[in-house]
Motif scaffolding. Structure first.
Motif, mmCIF file in Angstrom:
data_model
loop_
_atom_site.group_PDB
_atom_site.id
_atom_site.type_symbol
_atom_site.label_atom_id
_atom_site.label_comp_id
_atom_site.label_asym_id
_atom_site.label_seq_id
_atom_site.Cartn_x
_atom_site.Cartn_y
_atom_site.Cartn_z
ATOM 1 N N LEU A 135 0.832 -1.212 0.000
ATOM 2 C CA LEU A 135 0.000 0.000 0.000
ATOM 3 C C LEU A 135 0.866 1.261 0.000
ATOM 4 O O LEU A 135 0.489 2.279 -0.591
ATOM 5 C CB LEU A 135 -0.995 -0.010 1.161
ATOM 6 C CG LEU A 135 -0.543 0.230 2.597
ATOM 7 C CD1 LEU A 135 -0.442 1.710 2.933
ATOM 8 C CD2 LEU A 135 -1.538 -0.420 3.567
ATOM 9 N N THR A 170 1.717 2.065 -3.381
ATOM 10 C CA THR A 170 0.563 2.685 -4.051
ATOM 11 C C THR A 170 0.515 4.174 -3.770
ATOM 12 O O THR A 170 0.323 4.999 -4.682
ATOM 13 C CB THR A 170 -0.749 2.037 -3.560
ATOM 14 O OG1 THR A 170 -0.626 0.623 -3.550
ATOM 15 C CG2 THR A 170 -1.917 2.451 -4.434
ATOM 16 N N GLN A 229 -4.658 5.519 -4.247
ATOM 17 C CA GLN A 229 -5.277 5.129 -2.982
ATOM 18 C C GLN A 229 -5.420 3.610 -2.961
ATOM 19 O O GLN A 229 -5.309 2.948 -3.995
ATOM 20 C CB GLN A 229 -6.661 5.773 -2.826
ATOM 21 C CG GLN A 229 -6.656 7.271 -2.615
ATOM 22 C CD GLN A 229 -8.062 7.834 -2.687
ATOM 23 O OE1 GLN A 229 -8.569 8.089 -3.782
ATOM 24 N NE2 GLN A 229 -8.702 8.025 -1.555
ATOM 25 N N CYS A 230 -5.694 3.089 -1.772
ATOM 26 C CA CYS A 230 -5.671 1.639 -1.616
ATOM 27 C C CYS A 230 -6.876 1.148 -0.824
ATOM 28 O O CYS A 230 -7.253 1.748 0.187
ATOM 29 C CB CYS A 230 -4.392 1.255 -0.887
ATOM 30 S SG CYS A 230 -3.815 -0.389 -1.258
ATOM 31 N N VAL A 256 -8.016 -2.316 1.157
ATOM 32 C CA VAL A 256 -7.487 -3.572 1.678
ATOM 33 C C VAL A 256 -8.648 -4.389 2.225
ATOM 34 O O VAL A 256 -9.411 -3.900 3.071
ATOM 35 C CB VAL A 256 -6.453 -3.324 2.798
ATOM 36 C CG1 VAL A 256 -5.875 -4.648 3.288
ATOM 37 C CG2 VAL A 256 -5.340 -2.399 2.313
ATOM 38 N N VAL A 308 -6.292 5.107 2.693
ATOM 39 C CA VAL A 308 -6.411 3.653 2.745
ATOM 40 C C VAL A 308 -7.654 3.286 3.552
ATOM 41 O O VAL A 308 -7.869 3.823 4.639
ATOM 42 C CB VAL A 308 -5.175 3.010 3.425
ATOM 43 C CG1 VAL A 308 -5.337 1.491 3.511
ATOM 44 C CG2 VAL A 308 -3.902 3.381 2.690
ATOM 45 N N ARG A 366 -5.296 0.586 -6.190
ATOM 46 C CA ARG A 366 -4.882 -0.789 -5.947
ATOM 47 C C ARG A 366 -5.757 -1.416 -4.874
ATOM 48 O O ARG A 366 -6.094 -0.770 -3.879
ATOM 49 C CB ARG A 366 -3.414 -0.824 -5.520
ATOM 50 C CG ARG A 366 -2.818 -2.210 -5.401
ATOM 51 C CD ARG A 366 -1.335 -2.122 -5.059
ATOM 52 N NE ARG A 366 -0.504 -1.898 -6.240
ATOM 53 C CZ ARG A 366 0.742 -1.412 -6.192
ATOM 54 N NH1 ARG A 366 1.276 -1.083 -5.037
ATOM 55 N NH2 ARG A 366 1.440 -1.258 -7.310
ATOM 56 N N ILE A 385 -5.872 -4.674 -2.307
ATOM 57 C CA ILE A 385 -5.073 -5.738 -1.697
ATOM 58 C C ILE A 385 -6.023 -6.675 -0.956
ATOM 59 O O ILE A 385 -6.791 -6.230 -0.095
ATOM 60 C CB ILE A 385 -4.038 -5.172 -0.712
ATOM 61 C CG1 ILE A 385 -3.118 -4.161 -1.408
ATOM 62 C CG2 ILE A 385 -3.221 -6.297 -0.079
ATOM 63 C CD1 ILE A 385 -2.210 -3.404 -0.454
ATOM 64 N N ALA A 442 -10.531 -2.073 -8.315
ATOM 65 C CA ALA A 442 -9.239 -1.474 -8.648
ATOM 66 C C ALA A 442 -9.333 -0.670 -9.938
ATOM 67 O O ALA A 442 -9.811 -1.168 -10.958
ATOM 68 C CB ALA A 442 -8.180 -2.564 -8.783
#
Length: 747
Positions: free
Chosen positions: A244, A247, A253-254, A256, A340, A357, A359, A387
């Motif tokens: 992350l 990223t 931004q991410c 999860v 995140v 992204r 995860i 994503a």
């Protein structure tokens, strides 16, 4: 295909051109070619962010321009609100003729006994599948005027919980409005052709996305794609944090995804220690504003944990958060302030929150029967599909995490290169069928056993299976409904007064039977009696028993034994354990209405603030059902029971004792503020009328005090010590302007 070439009113074309949409994506163009704007049914099975909603919008606006009415069905309340806000932007599109303005939009997601006839004046009605089902049961007149039906997330037909209701609702709508256009929107599913065939729809099946999606597996310090690798710099011992941070360094931004609430909170905290190091000052200032609102809208330790994370640029998101906190997290992420979000899979189910992204830290979920099991491919695709933000990201990446080379190979085979599973109807069980058989007879869709079988022939279940296997289940349902006085007749099946009421209340007939039986048997009726009665029903969510619960709850049962309708013998271990779970759930509701703090409740029962509100919402609905059934079931003392149930319904709604009901009914004055006012002598609206602004401000804050006085529509009482004027300090706090005069405070 250009927008301006479509067979749409000029106002619609101009609206989209002004929005920056000039050309259709390939799947959208295919839908046009297959008759989307000509009234053909369409099933669009295409990836997330590929423009499914625009397809629906074009068909909706075309229908409205011709005098049609649109029903937009969604699975979740949050998604309903999101679509409602979007469709309200159509108000400037003047397509209804001179002087009629733009399309009117309505939303309906609750109150299952209401017909909501007022919604009929709207051109677009957004509703959950459960609310749509209840509108059909209550024979809402405008349902027959629907010309276009949009079913969002139609693959949820495969859900054991929501699938049967969605399936029956679609089946009824197709019978009620045989000429209407159906537009079904879905993620890609294995048997899309079969689903399209059932809907008599043209299929648009595509893997195309506006933003390229690269799916990979992290192993050995690299994100490994089929044709390339990306090296990830080690900044932490946690692989997901390294991914992350990579990223964020690229400006993305991410999201999860974690397997549990506890894990999502834990990871958001750990990630925050690294993310906070790369935040600039403007972002920190914006985050501080979100933190203030989180604290203002929370009463639990979870609010403090969330605030701590958000201050560092991360957040967690799950169903245990209250609605205000979920909205603050979602808006903060959309605005690129929160960098995140660590979430349970709830976030993947339809909400529009894409990221550079994604995860997936854990691809296994806990199954009570089998332990940790791999998630379905369809769930993986839903997460991975988040994503890549169209028009914002050059690409999107989804990343699974492997601990060995063999595991990496397995993840490619089982998820990345795999197709989504087929979806299967879940209508074939007695639990799923009995409520829908009753409503089908009540609404006149069928009046005989043969008629029921003919109706079932129109379902997706019948499209996939031979119906001879379901005949025995139908007979069992009919027998149950007759035994519990909800149906009568042999050749012709007729609903009784009780059956009709149970159907319109939108409760499971099993719940109706349990409530009816309990009301007949109840002798010493207390609040506990009625609250436990609704907790016995299959419509109420149940709390699980934990090892340290048994002794405490068993002692409670012994000391309150006369207040329960029936206590199963301890020799029937499974029945008694289930009974203790019902009692535990009832104790949560009792703590809520007796004003135990949310922080105490969440810790005592190991639930989230959002869970408490969810339990309360269901309990309000079921207690309302008790109040409506009481007079019918026990006419000799039904009025007394109904009155008690009505009082409990109000108390559960507000989470307050009866003495606070006058105050909490004022908008913006919740149970905590109401208790402060009450304990300081302001116990009624009349008491507030006799008070002054400074007195109320000291108790609940100046801004809330101003809203309170405005809400009750009364002149403020001036503070005598300030010479008949409100103090400049209070004025400034309330209005942000020291020059305000008393007239500013008048309604």
């Amino acid at each position: 295909m250009k927008i301006e070439s479509l067979n749409l009113p000029d106002e619609v074309i101009r609206f989209y051109l002004d929005s920056g949409i000039e050309e259709l994506y390939p799947p959208q163009a295919e839908a046009i070619e297959k008759g989307l704007l000509d009234g053909n049914n369409i099933l669009a099975a295409i990836p997330t962010a590929s423009g499914k909603t625009l397809l629906a919008e074009l068909a909706m606006l075309k229908a409205i321009s011709g005098g049609g009415k649109v029903l937009y069905i969604v699975p979740l309340r949050a998604l309903a609100s999101e679509k409602f806000d979007r469709f309200r932007t159509f108000s400037s599109v003047l397509i209804k003729g001179p002087g009629n303005g733009g399309p009117r939009v309505g939303i309906s997601t609750g109150d299952f006994e209401s017909r909501d006839e007022w919604l009929g004046s709207n051109d677009i009605i957004v509703a959950t599948s459960e609310k749509t089902d209840s509108l059909l049961r209550n024979e809402t007149s405008w349902m027959q005027e629907i010309t276009t039906i949009v079913v969002d997330e139609v693959h949820l037909l495969d859900s054991a919980n929501r699938g049967p209701t969605l399936e029956i609702t679609i089946t009824k709508l197709m019978k009620l409005n045989p000429g209407c256009q159906i537009i079904a929107l879905s993620a890609t599913v294995g048997n899309a052709y079969e689903l399209a065939d059932w809907l008599k729809a043209k299929l648009v099946l595509s893997e195309w996305r506006p933003t390229d999606l690269h799916e990979g597996v992290y192993y050995g310090g690299n994100i490994n794609f089929r044709d390339s690798q990306k090296r990830i710099a080690p900044m932490s011992q946690d692989d997901a944090i390294n991914i992350l941070m990579d990223t964020l360094q690229e400006g993305g931004q991410c999201l999860v995804f974690e397997s549990s609430r506890k894990n999502s909170v834990s990871f958001a905290k750990r990630a925050g220690t690294k993310v906070s190091e790369v935040l600039d000052k403007p972002t920190r200032n914006s985050l501080d504003g979100i933190v203030e609102q989180i604290i203002e809208n929370g009463e639990t330790e979870t609010a403090n944990e969330l605030a701590q994370c958000v201050r560092s640029g991360t957040a967690f998101h799950h169903a245990g958060l209250n609605a205000a906190h979920r909205r603050l997290v979602e808006d903060g992420f959309r605005n690129n302030t929160i960098k995140v979000i660590c979430s349970t899979p709830t976030l993947a189910a339809g909400l529009n929150l894409p990221a550079r992204r994604v995860i997936i830290r854990s691809y296994r979920r806990f199954d009570p029967n089998y332990g940790m099991q791999p998630i379905p491919v369809l769930d993986y695709k839903q997460m991975a599909g988040r994503a890549g933000r169209p028009h914002l990201d050059p690409y999107g990446e989804s990343v699974l995490i492997a601990r060995s080379y063999d595991e990496m190979s397995t993840l490619f085979d089982k998820f990345i290169d795999a197709g989504s599973e087929d979806i299967w109807s879940k209508l074939g069980s007695e639990t799923a069928l009995r409520t829908h058989i009753l409503s089908t007879i009540v609404n006149g869709f069928a009046t005989t056993r043969d008629g029921l079988m003919e109706f079932i022939e129109g379902t997706f279940f019948a499209h996939q299976n031979d119906t001879w296997g379901i005949m025995e289940v139908v007979d069992e349902c009919i027998a149950f409904l007759k035994d519990n006085r909800m149906l009568e007749g042999d050749e012709v099946l007729m609903p009784t007064t009780l059956g009709r009421l149970v159907s319109t209340l939108y409760i499971d007939p099993m719940s109706g039977a349990l409530i009816a039986d309990g009301l007949k048997k109840a002798a010493n009726v207390t609040d506990l009696t009625l609250v436990h009665l609704i907790c016995m029903t299959p419509d109420m969510r149940q709390l699980y028993m934990r090892s340290n619960d048994y002794e405490v709850i068993n002692d409670f049962v012994i000391s309150h034994s006369e207040e329960f309708v029936e206590i199963p013998p301890r020799s029937r271990e499974l029945d008694y354990e289930w009974f203790l779970g019902e009692v535990k759930t009832a104790l949560l509701i009792l703590d809520w209405i007796n004003e135990r703090s949310l922080d105490q409740i969440t810790k005592k029962f190991n639930v989230g603030e959002g869970d408490v509100h969810a339990f309360a919402d269901i309990a309000v609905w079921l207690m309302h059902s008790v109040s409506r059934l009481a007079g019918l079931i026990v006419p000799e003392n039904g009025m007394d029971l109904a009155s008690r149930a009505i009082m409990l319904e109000k108390r559960i709604h507000y989470g307050a004792s009866s003495q606070l009901l006058e105050l909490v009914s004022i908008r913006g004055i919740g149970r905590v503020r109401a208790r402060k006012l009450y304990d300081n002598g302001l116990r009624t609206v009349e008491d507030i009328r006799r008070s002054n602004i400074d007195q109320v401000s000291a108790l609940i804050g100046p801004r809330t005090a101003a809203k309170l006085f405005e809400e009750i529509g009364l002149h403020l009482k001036l503070d005598s010590e300030s010479g008949g004027k409100v103090s400049s300090k209070t004025m400034s706090s309330l209005m942000g302007n020291e020059q305000s005069t008393f007239s500013d405070f008048e309604k």
